[in-house]
Scaffold this motif. Structure first.
Motif, PDB file in Angstrom:
ATOM      1  N   LEU A  91       0.828  -1.214   0.000  1.00 39.19           N
ATOM      2  CA  LEU A  91       0.000   0.000   0.000  1.00 39.19           C
ATOM      3  C   LEU A  91       0.859   1.259   0.000  1.00 39.19           C
ATOM      4  O   LEU A  91       0.524   2.246  -0.668  1.00 39.19           O
ATOM      5  CB  LEU A  91      -0.926  -0.001   1.219  1.00 39.19           C
ATOM      6  CG  LEU A  91      -2.020  -1.085   1.236  1.00 39.19           C
ATOM      7  CD1 LEU A  91      -2.832  -0.983   2.514  1.00 39.19           C
ATOM      8  CD2 LEU A  91      -2.928  -0.962   0.014  1.00 39.19           C
ATOM      9  N   ALA A  92       1.973   1.221   0.723  1.00 41.08           N
ATOM     10  CA  ALA A  92       2.857   2.387   0.748  1.00 41.08           C
ATOM     11  C   ALA A  92       3.452   2.654  -0.629  1.00 41.08           C
ATOM     12  O   ALA A  92       3.525   3.806  -1.090  1.00 41.08           O
ATOM     13  CB  ALA A  92       3.964   2.185   1.781  1.00 41.08           C
ATOM     14  N   ALA A  93       3.886   1.580  -1.312  1.00 43.58           N
ATOM     15  CA  ALA A  93       4.462   1.736  -2.647  1.00 43.58           C
ATOM     16  C   ALA A  93       3.415   2.234  -3.645  1.00 43.58           C
ATOM     17  O   ALA A  93       3.687   3.100  -4.491  1.00 43.58           O
ATOM     18  CB  ALA A  93       5.059   0.409  -3.118  1.00 43.58           C
ATOM     19  N   ILE A  94       2.181   1.692  -3.547  1.00 41.58           N
ATOM     20  CA  ILE A  94       1.105   2.122  -4.448  1.00 41.58           C
ATOM     21  C   ILE A  94       0.757   3.581  -4.195  1.00 41.58           C
ATOM     22  O   ILE A  94       0.496   4.356  -5.129  1.00 41.58           O
ATOM     23  CB  ILE A  94      -0.135   1.212  -4.257  1.00 41.58           C
ATOM     24  CG1 ILE A  94       0.180  -0.204  -4.774  1.00 41.58           C
ATOM     25  CG2 ILE A  94      -1.351   1.780  -4.972  1.00 41.58           C
ATOM     26  CD1 ILE A  94      -0.874  -1.224  -4.420  1.00 41.58           C
ATOM     27  N   GLU A  95       0.780   4.001  -2.929  1.00 38.39           N
ATOM     28  CA  GLU A  95       0.453   5.395  -2.608  1.00 38.39           C
ATOM     29  C   GLU A  95       1.462   6.348  -3.240  1.00 38.39           C
ATOM     30  O   GLU A  95       1.097   7.384  -3.789  1.00 38.39           O
ATOM     31  CB  GLU A  95       0.440   5.592  -1.094  1.00 38.39           C
ATOM     32  CG  GLU A  95       0.075   7.015  -0.690  1.00 38.39           C
ATOM     33  CD  GLU A  95       0.047   7.211   0.808  1.00 38.39           C
ATOM     34  OE1 GLU A  95      -0.294   8.310   1.239  1.00 38.39           O
ATOM     35  OE2 GLU A  95       0.365   6.241   1.522  1.00 38.39           O
ATOM     36  N   ARG A  96       2.761   5.966  -3.223  1.00 36.81           N
ATOM     37  CA  ARG A  96       3.770   6.816  -3.848  1.00 36.81           C
ATOM     38  C   ARG A  96       3.563   6.908  -5.357  1.00 36.81           C
ATOM     39  O   ARG A  96       3.658   7.998  -5.950  1.00 36.81           O
ATOM     40  CB  ARG A  96       5.171   6.271  -3.528  1.00 36.81           C
ATOM     41  CG  ARG A  96       5.585   6.452  -2.071  1.00 36.81           C
ATOM     42  CD  ARG A  96       7.067   6.171  -1.878  1.00 36.81           C
ATOM     43  NE  ARG A  96       7.410   4.776  -2.128  1.00 36.81           N
ATOM     44  CZ  ARG A  96       7.378   3.828  -1.180  1.00 36.81           C
ATOM     45  NH1 ARG A  96       7.032   4.126   0.047  1.00 36.81           N
ATOM     46  NH2 ARG A  96       7.712   2.600  -1.483  1.00 36.81           N
ATOM     47  N   LEU A  97       3.269   5.779  -6.003  1.00 37.08           N
ATOM     48  CA  LEU A  97       3.016   5.772  -7.444  1.00 37.08           C
ATOM     49  C   LEU A  97       1.773   6.585  -7.764  1.00 37.08           C
ATOM     50  O   LEU A  97       1.733   7.365  -8.727  1.00 37.08           O
ATOM     51  CB  LEU A  97       2.847   4.318  -7.926  1.00 37.08           C
ATOM     52  CG  LEU A  97       2.533   4.157  -9.423  1.00 37.08           C
ATOM     53  CD1 LEU A  97       3.779   4.458 -10.239  1.00 37.08           C
ATOM     54  CD2 LEU A  97       2.024   2.755  -9.737  1.00 37.08           C
ATOM     55  N   PHE A  98       0.724   6.449  -6.940  1.00 36.10           N
ATOM     56  CA  PHE A  98      -0.539   7.156  -7.155  1.00 36.10           C
ATOM     57  C   PHE A  98      -0.319   8.668  -7.074  1.00 36.10           C
ATOM     58  O   PHE A  98      -0.817   9.431  -7.913  1.00 36.10           O
ATOM     59  CB  PHE A  98      -1.546   6.697  -6.099  1.00 36.10           C
ATOM     60  CG  PHE A  98      -2.912   7.340  -6.224  1.00 36.10           C
ATOM     61  CD1 PHE A  98      -3.841   6.880  -7.134  1.00 36.10           C
ATOM     62  CD2 PHE A  98      -3.245   8.419  -5.429  1.00 36.10           C
ATOM     63  CE1 PHE A  98      -5.076   7.485  -7.246  1.00 36.10           C
ATOM     64  CE2 PHE A  98      -4.472   9.030  -5.537  1.00 36.10           C
ATOM     65  CZ  PHE A  98      -5.401   8.552  -6.451  1.00 36.10           C
ATOM     66  N   ASP A  99       0.458   9.124  -6.052  1.00 35.20           N
ATOM     67  CA  ASP A  99       0.725  10.563  -5.902  1.00 35.20           C
ATOM     68  C   ASP A  99       1.427  11.120  -7.135  1.00 35.20           C
ATOM     69  O   ASP A  99       1.071  12.188  -7.652  1.00 35.20           O
ATOM     70  CB  ASP A  99       1.587  10.806  -4.665  1.00 35.20           C
ATOM     71  CG  ASP A  99       0.805  10.585  -3.372  1.00 35.20           C
ATOM     72  OD1 ASP A  99      -0.436  10.548  -3.447  1.00 35.20           O
ATOM     73  OD2 ASP A  99       1.441  10.445  -2.313  1.00 35.20           O
ATOM     74  N   ARG A 100       2.422  10.407  -7.633  1.00 41.73           N
ATOM     75  CA  ARG A 100       3.166  10.895  -8.791  1.00 41.73           C
ATOM     76  C   ARG A 100       2.310  10.894 -10.049  1.00 41.73           C
ATOM     77  O   ARG A 100       2.382  11.826 -10.861  1.00 41.73           O
ATOM     78  CB  ARG A 100       4.411  10.029  -9.002  1.00 41.73           C
ATOM     79  CG  ARG A 100       5.435  10.109  -7.868  1.00 41.73           C
ATOM     80  CD  ARG A 100       6.687   9.340  -8.170  1.00 41.73           C
ATOM     81  NE  ARG A 100       7.410   9.942  -9.279  1.00 41.73           N
ATOM     82  CZ  ARG A 100       8.447   9.349  -9.898  1.00 41.73           C
ATOM     83  NH1 ARG A 100       8.842   8.147  -9.510  1.00 41.73           N
ATOM     84  NH2 ARG A 100       9.065   9.939 -10.890  1.00 41.73           N
ATOM     85  N   ALA A 101       1.483   9.877 -10.196  1.00 48.11           N
ATOM     86  CA  ALA A 101       0.619   9.811 -11.375  1.00 48.11           C
ATOM     87  C   ALA A 101      -0.375  10.965 -11.385  1.00 48.11           C
ATOM     88  O   ALA A 101      -0.632  11.576 -12.424  1.00 48.11           O
ATOM     89  CB  ALA A 101      -0.113   8.467 -11.398  1.00 48.11           C
TER      90      ALA A 101
END
Length: 786
Positions: free
Chosen positions: A722-732
């Protein structure tokens, strides 16, 4: 007043004093540390704190203070005070180096007059009497020994000793050579026996050499003889040595008599050295714990900002760990803080931190807290920490607690600080809770200040409904079941008894049985507290995320303003240059036309000549004609690729291609992203883009060009995924991507379910879809963004 007296030990103040003693250079300084007391006089507290703060400033920011020697000159001064007594050579040397240090320190502060006023006050009006040093220098050398010429008699005696020793040595060398030549001596050289230089002689030859036999070898084959001629000289040397010792004592007595009138001044110098050693040790300890000078007020209140327990801070630093800072306030409105929360959550450490730091400030010690902290003065300290049951006094644990409560209620007032750990425990909760509540209500009526820790729900409810008392809780991560050691003012905390028991591994049937035995009201209260804790954590996380996004937006706006300013400035420069160039072209053209007309007139309008002049004029004008820019051929899709520099056909805006999706192009313009149709984009060469713009793009979009809207979280733990997905989501979201791809695998479907539940809470998510069955199906999730 501190009650009970052992509270000093329980709060860790005794350990603090031992750590300060380790920094002392002298036994006098250590004795002064032992005498540290908690004060209630505001002026004294402020003075001692300022002295430690100024010395800390010297150690960190100024030249080193010339403190090299500390001796107990008080004892030497008292010895010199007695008639007939005298100081030894070593003792005079100790006085000398100590006074040298005193005078160097005074000179140091005189050079910085007014810079350290509280330290300067230590030797205010203290005279510098260098006559003492000069008197000692006449007699004692730099190594602490009597000078050979300290008096005329001593110089004569020393010269006589040197001469006699030289004559004795010459004589015994002469006899030794003669005996060796005659074969009387044993193997070896001259040796010393009983302090006399002797010749080793074979036993059978001892009658051949006149002298005094001092010793013989273990085998009896060698005897050690002092020759008769040398014996007389050595006796003379010994007599002279006795005379020398008598003369030295005579000189020391005379010097002590000269020193005796300065005894009161020596005692003042001793006091200065002791205080400097003491303040220096406090400053060094403050540096160790990163101590600062708080704002001190003459009121019974307290506001700690980023405070840390000093002993815990030192232990954690050895283990390369950090202490979670403490923030709280105790004042007229919030007089007593009732701290609740799970066991091992940090309640007791929090309370001990408050107590220890308050004691340190009132003892004149700097504390590990932000300098904006405000620390008041309390006249009394009442502390109830730990188990004080006593076999001798026939007191149980609870009886001991009640005895303290009696003392608290009878003697505490609005200038008292109370610290009570595990308030009300030790007896039946059904009765211990109401008694604790009654005691707390009584203390509140007396306007006392302080902090208590408890697990009792009735005390939490009482604190929530009573003016002057405030609930507080130690935050707890109920997902990972780990304490956060953060004090949160304003709400009570759950004890997390069942959650902790479940984590430890208590059988579920036992837990269920226990839950059925508690009342429904207690269940609802505890559930409410757990829920509030969870919501508070989510709000805190959201706030952190929003702050992060806001900082990013502020950065983008700043960069955009810089880019806009840069473009506006270039636009003005280009227009100004173009106008200047056009003006020059017109002037040159006018001159050329006038010259051509003059030539035609001068040639009487000859047709041939006129035609030549007209063609020449056209050629010159053609040089300054701006050729219309022929539109370049629109490049096809294959020619345009990610990383190319492009320009929008309907403006002068230049950007770099980030992504190509069918007939749509995503372009990065500085930190901004825009989407344009393929037909509105014209490819330009990299060299035509200004260097400043390219550098700005390189600095801000270097990582964007390599960004991939796809992530593989297979094999990760749920929290990490979830932490990794949150970082990708923020950048996207920040880059304006339309969708991201998450590869999580199928398995039992737990990870897929958790990820989708997590993503649904974001407003930016439009919908979630599985990948095509042939390409992974429900093992892959596509996230489409609005």
């Amino acid at each position: 007043m501190i009650y009970p007296e052992n509270s000093i030990d329980k709060l860790g103040f005794t350990e603090v004093k031992e750590l300060i003693k380790a920094h002392c250079l002298s036994e006098m300084g250590q004795q002064m540390v032992d005498r540290i007391q908690v004060m209630s006089n505001f002026e004294q507290i402020s003075k001692f704190l300022s002295q430690a703060h100024e010395f800390k400033n010297i150690l960190q920011n100024d030249a080193a203070l010339p403190i090299t020697h500390f001796y107990d000159i008080k004892a030497l001064a008292n010895k010199a005070r007695l008639e007939g007594a005298f100081l030894t050579e070593e003792e005079f040397f100790h006085v000398y180096v100590s006074l040298t240090t005193v005078f160097a320190v005074i000179a140091y502060f005189n050079e910085r007059e007014g810079q350290y006023p509280n330290l300067e006050a230590l030797f205010e009006h203290l005279p510098i009497e260098k006559a003492i040093i000069r008197k000692i220098e006449q007699v004692i050398d730099a190594k602490g020994k009597m000078k050979p010429n300290a008096s005329r008699e001593l110089a004569e005696i020393s010269a006589g000793i040197a001469k006699a020793e030289q004559e004795a040595r010459r004589k015994i060398d002469q006899i030794f050579k003669s005996a060796t030549a005659n074969g009387w001596t044993a193997d070896g050289s001259l040796t010393v026996r009983d302090g006399r230089l002797c010749i080793p002689v074979l036993a059978e030859n001892k009658r051949k050499l006149k002298g005094f036999v001092h010793d013989e070898s273990a085998s009896g084959q060698t005897v050690y003889i002092e020759p008769e001629e040398v014996f007389t000289l050595n006796n003379r040397i010994r007599d002279l040595d006795f005379e020398r010792r008598r003369e030295i004592i005579k000189i020391l007595i005379a010097l002590t008599d000269e020193l005796r009138p300065y005894v009161p001044l020596l005692l003042s110098y001793h006091s200065l050295l002791t205080k400097l050693d003491f303040v220096r040790a406090k400053a060094l300890f403050a540096i160790d714990i990163e101590g600062e000078l708080p704002q001190v007020v003459n009121e019974p209140r307290l506001r700690l900002v980023n405070a840390r327990h000093p002993l815990l801070f030192l232990n954690f630093r050895k283990e390369k760990k950090t202490v979670v800072p403490l923030n709280l306030h105790i004042d007229d409105q919030t007089r007593v803080i009732v701290v609740s929360g799970p066991n091992a959550g940090g309640k007791s450490v929090c309370m001990k931190t408050v107590g220890l730091l308050q004691l340190m400030v009132q003892a004149g010690l700097l504390i590990p807290a932000n300098e904006t902290s405000v620390v008041g003065v309390f006249k009394q300290f009442f502390v109830d920490i730990g188990d004080d049951q006593s076999i001798e006094s026939d007191l149980s644990t609870y009886s001991a607690h009640l005895s303290k409560m009696k003392k608290f209620v009878e003697n505490a007032n609005g200038k008292s600080l109370i610290l009570i750990d595990e308030f009300g425990t030790g007896t039946d909760p059904q009765f211990g809770g109401p008694i604790a509540e009654a005691v707390l209500e009584s203390l509140n009526h007396k306007k006392v200040r302080g902090m208590v820790t408890t697990h009792y729900s009735n005390l939490k409810i009482f604190a929530g409904n009573t003016e002057g008392i405030e609930n507080a809780s130690m935050l707890f991560n109920n997902v990972e079941m780990q304490p956060l050691y953060i004090l949160e003012i304003g709400k009570p905390g759950s004890s997390y008894a069942f959650e902790i028991a479940q984590k430890i591994g208590l059988p579920q049937q036992v837990l269920n049985l226990a839950k059925n035995k508690i009342s429904s009201e207690q269940k609802s209260v505890d559930s409410l507290l757990v829920g509030l804790e969870r919501e508070k954590k989510e709000i805190l996380d959201t706030r952190v995320k929003l702050d992060k996004q806001q900082r990013r937006v502020d950065t983008l706006l700043t960069e955009n303003e810089k880019l806009k300013s840069y473009l506006e400035e270039n636009k003005k420069v280009l227009i100004r240059e173009a106008k200047e160039e056009a003006k020059n072209i017109i002037l040159n053209a006018n001159k050329l036309v006038e010259n051509t007309i003059a030539e035609i007139k001068s040639n009487n309008a000859d047709k041939e000549k006129t035609r030549d002049l007209r063609e020449s004029l056209n050629r010159e004008l053609q040089k300054n004609t701006v050729k219309p820019e022929t539109p370049k051929k629109q490049p096809n899709d294959e020619e345009l690729k990610v990383g190319d520099w492009v320009k929008l056909t309907d403006s002068e805006t230049t950007g770099q291609v980030m992504e190509i999706v069918k007939d749509t192009v995503i372009i990065a313009i500085g930190d901004l992203r825009t989407v344009a149709k393929r037909k509105r984009v014209q490819k330009v060469s990299k060299s035509s883009v200004p260097k400043e713009v390219r550098r700005n793009f390189a600095a801000n979009t270097g990582d964007i060009a390599s960004f991939s809207p796809e992530i593989d979280v297979r094999g990760m733990r749920t929290e990490d995924a979830l932490a990794a997905i949150e970082r990708l989501f923020d950048r996207a979201v920040m880059m304006g991507y339309g969708n991201i791809k998450i590869i999580h695998g199928k398995g039992d479907g737990i990870l897929r379910k958790m990820i989708r539940q997590y993503l649904k809470k974001y407003d930016q998510v439009d919908r979630l879809e599985d990948e095509h069955a042939d390409r992974g199906g429900d093992g892959i999730t596509y996230v489409y963004l609005r």
